[in-house]
Design a protein around this motif. Sequence first.
Motif, short mmCIF file in Angstrom:
data_model
loop_
_atom_site.label_atom_id
_atom_site.label_comp_id
_atom_site.label_asym_id
_atom_site.label_seq_id
_atom_site.Cartn_x
_atom_site.Cartn_y
_atom_site.Cartn_z
N GLY A 175 40.37 30.09 34.84
CA GLY A 175 39.71 29.08 35.66
C GLY A 175 39.26 29.62 37.00
O GLY A 175 39.32 28.91 38.02
N ALA A 176 38.82 30.88 37.02
CA ALA A 176 38.44 31.54 38.27
C ALA A 176 37.12 32.28 38.07
O ALA A 176 36.60 32.38 36.95
N VAL A 177 36.58 32.78 39.18
CA VAL A 177 35.35 33.58 39.16
C VAL A 177 35.58 34.81 40.03
O VAL A 177 36.53 34.89 40.80
N ASP A 178 34.69 35.77 39.89
CA ASP A 178 34.76 36.96 40.73
C ASP A 178 34.53 36.59 42.19
O ASP A 178 33.77 35.65 42.50
N PRO A 179 35.14 37.31 43.13
CA PRO A 179 35.00 36.96 44.56
C PRO A 179 33.56 36.91 45.04
O PRO A 179 33.18 36.00 45.80
N ALA A 180 32.74 37.86 44.63
CA ALA A 180 31.35 37.88 45.08
C ALA A 180 30.59 36.67 44.55
O ALA A 180 29.74 36.10 45.26
N LEU A 181 30.87 36.28 43.31
CA LEU A 181 30.22 35.09 42.75
C LEU A 181 30.69 33.84 43.49
O LEU A 181 29.90 32.92 43.75
N HIS A 182 31.96 33.80 43.83
CA HIS A 182 32.48 32.65 44.59
C HIS A 182 31.76 32.53 45.93
O HIS A 182 31.41 31.44 46.36
N ARG A 183 31.54 33.67 46.59
CA ARG A 183 30.83 33.64 47.87
C ARG A 183 29.40 33.14 47.69
O ARG A 183 28.92 32.30 48.46
#
Length: 357
Positions: free
Chosen positions: A174-182
């Motif tokens: 239930g997570a995404v990569d940090p860069a995608l989150h940004r």
Amino acid sequence: MPVASIPASQPFLDTLAAGLAALGEQDADPLALPRVTVLLPTRRSCRALREALLRARAGRAALLPRIVPLGDLDEEDGPGLDTLALPSPLPALTRQLMLTRLILARGEDMTPAQATRLAVDLARLLDQAHTEEIDIAAIAALPVKEELAHHWQVTLDFLGLLIDVWPPLLQEWGAVDPALHRSLGLKAQAQAWRERPPAGRIIAAGSTGSIPAAADVLKVVADLPHGLVILPGLDTSLDDASWEALEDTHPQAALKRLLDRFGLTRAQVGSCEAFLPPLVPPTPLSPAQDARARLVTLALRPAATTEAWRHLGESGDTLCSCRCWPLTPPSHGRAFSWAWSACRWATPRAPWPSGVI
């Protein structure tokens, strides 16, 4: 569209702080400055601006504007992101360990140390792809020469970890990569401001919009009723032919792409003092400083227009003030050769001693 620039010859944050401090002192409302939101590229620049504001006010107490890092927006310090439902970013260490296990599970002759280093590279590739908004799956469709087909296929098989295996794992977590989150946070913020423009003043300063999602936010800020975008060091002295011929690796290339996105020319970009007039006007450049700035512009001319170097002396402006510049001789031979060549190009018809730094 309110877009300004602070020239590279002026200290960026001190100039911005001087304008903000004047804004707070000239307004009768003591809460005028705290209602201003300033977006800066990083958390470090936010801390530096707070220190610059203290210097601008000579250490006197003041209510500061809200200073937010544009490149590091999250639910805690992002302007309004606490109300947005975004998937959580996968912690960096967790991601590295998961990628390391996937690499070791391939059964290849690889030590855990090698797999860990490779996991760091794969994570960097993921972040770069998300930042540039590139689908990694599209890599498989790239045309490849026959002599490279075998090696390319080996690379594609390995990248299958990121194309086929990694997305389902992220869904399970239930997570995404940090860069995608940004990027998702920046896009969500831009959309929120489009639909509900904030009442206070928004100033986005120091960003070149190299991240596409950040460029979207800058475009929205420029379109806001009380928005202002302040660019860092836009070169307005570069001729139009060189400006249009800028390569992607040129220091001004990101600013050119951002202005193209805005639909503006360099002539339509004002000075920071026009929007945030300081109490004390900035000191103008001395003739030697002005010549130095022009020489840097000439030295960074794109390769397509370097033929103009041979015509420098024809207009009478030979930049002879080069001989007065107080420069420290570079310790590296290559840097010294570059400085010598640049000075010699600037004085093509002058006697050789005038080109000595």
